[in-house]
Enzyme design. Sequence first.
Site: not given
Length: 576
Positions: A101, A207, A263, A340-341
């Site tokens: 990430d 991210d 993202e 994960h979100d």
Amino acid sequence: MSVTQRPWWKDGVVYQIYPASFKDSNGDGIGDLNGIISELDYIRSIGVDVVWICPMYDSPQVDMGYDIRDYEDVYAPYGTVQDMERLIAETHSRGMKIILDLVINHTSDQHKWFLESRSAKDNPKRDWYIWRPARYVNGERKPPNNWVSNFTGSVWEWDEHTQEYYLHLFCPEQPDLNWENAETRQAIYKSAMEFWLERGVDGFRVDTVNMYSKGEMLDAPVTDPGSEWQFAGFQYCNGPRMKEFLAEMNQVLEKYDAMTVGECPNTPDMKRVLEYVSAKEKQLDMVFQFDVVDVGQGPYKFQTTPKNWTLPHLKRAIARTQHLIRTPSDGWTTVFLENHDQARSITRFTSDAPEHRVAGGKMLALLMAALSGTLFIYQGQEIGLVNFPETWDMSEYKDVDSSNYYKMVGARTGGDEEKLAEAKRALQHLARDHARVPMSWSTAPHNGFSPPDSTAMPWMRPLDDAATCNVAQQQSDKSSVLAFWKRILQVRKAHNDLLVHGQYDDLDVEDPEIFVFSKTWMGKRALCVCNFTDRAKTLEVPEQVRGEKMELLVSSVEGGVDGELAAYEGRIYLLA
């Protein structure tokens, strides 16, 4: 592009790991890097080519590692830089790639850069973050604009010491870096990217990739009259210098043949998305569009009721992301239903009732494997993990997003029990917490997440259903969700031209129960049919392919009936 020229990341299957919740090797109740290393053979056995590690950097963990204190160090409970180097080497030795990430829109407020920046207005690093003076309205001090943070409240935090506000699009402890400053950008590339690229990582999931250029930071339109703070995602995403910043970043990445997946929230204009992923533009290799996982969410994520979506909604969302690679596009796309979100996809899109969860998990696996683009699986998805139950109380919700929302509803309604129960139902359906519970490895204590002699409780409560859903049991069960994932990924690889690169066409957008689409590649064709109901349905061949020979390639249920789809059954046919 000929098959031989395809970059490695196009045909890859990526497995996402959330370090805190994957595997605890030392019994302290927190997952760690050595735990990941111990399961690399398992990950490879699924059919995975790329491992993605969520933030493992040194962090105060206000936002589960997305608040980074030092890009060049590892969060101590996870391990050390040396453990990370071993993980990179062990992943490579198994023929897999590894990506990290990349969180560079903001840092932790404990990062040495920010400590300097807030120390004095004339500090050389003052301009590395975004500082603004107060506005005064009738003598009252107010923040510079009315933007709402992604975690509720204002995006501005008052700093008493220097008498200015700093910007944080997320938590107050996550100040935004100032990308307008060239010196800051170079420091980011060196510390956050090259430090790890030099150690062998193969790329990054980037991210909040479209938030670096903030534009003019004017007030956002009022869309929530009950709040002083307003949604501003369309203001601070996709700003005027994004192309320039990403092109500059790409010059660093190109030296290492590193992949990027960005993202990309708040970007409804698909032309803009296509610019980001165009091979010619050299900005990003691919992005996560949120169209699919946003299905059923409210204007503010949790302002909704469970299952508040229809199948045509889902189909349209999938079509938008699939069409990113429609000829003459030179872009690429992604396929994902969990991360994960996000809450668990079986709970959201099929049924987690005991009699249906296995069928639902297999059908969603088949659907994903039939879609074009790079495929992303999230830990636990491959065994069909589902959301934790409504009987768990709010103390089990550890995520800042969940607790902030619940508190906000309480504050706005004066603690109205009915409204709070409604908020909890929405959280039970959509909260990020469901993806963050420890993995269920076995029926041993702590679901096999920690060593059997561990006395520390896992950092988050493990699921109660390990007896019916765990890795060890599924590895020896040919009818398990895990066994089907392994099979469908082999099918995807065997037919990768058609399934990974083929053109997607929805054949009946408005059907509320059956999802049917075709895939086409250089004269080859396939048909995918999925029954999104909990009952058997007649298999009706769409008129677009009637008369063509249909050869069943794979079904998500054993012993399927000709002319009938079982509850939550998916099938792929080859057409001739």
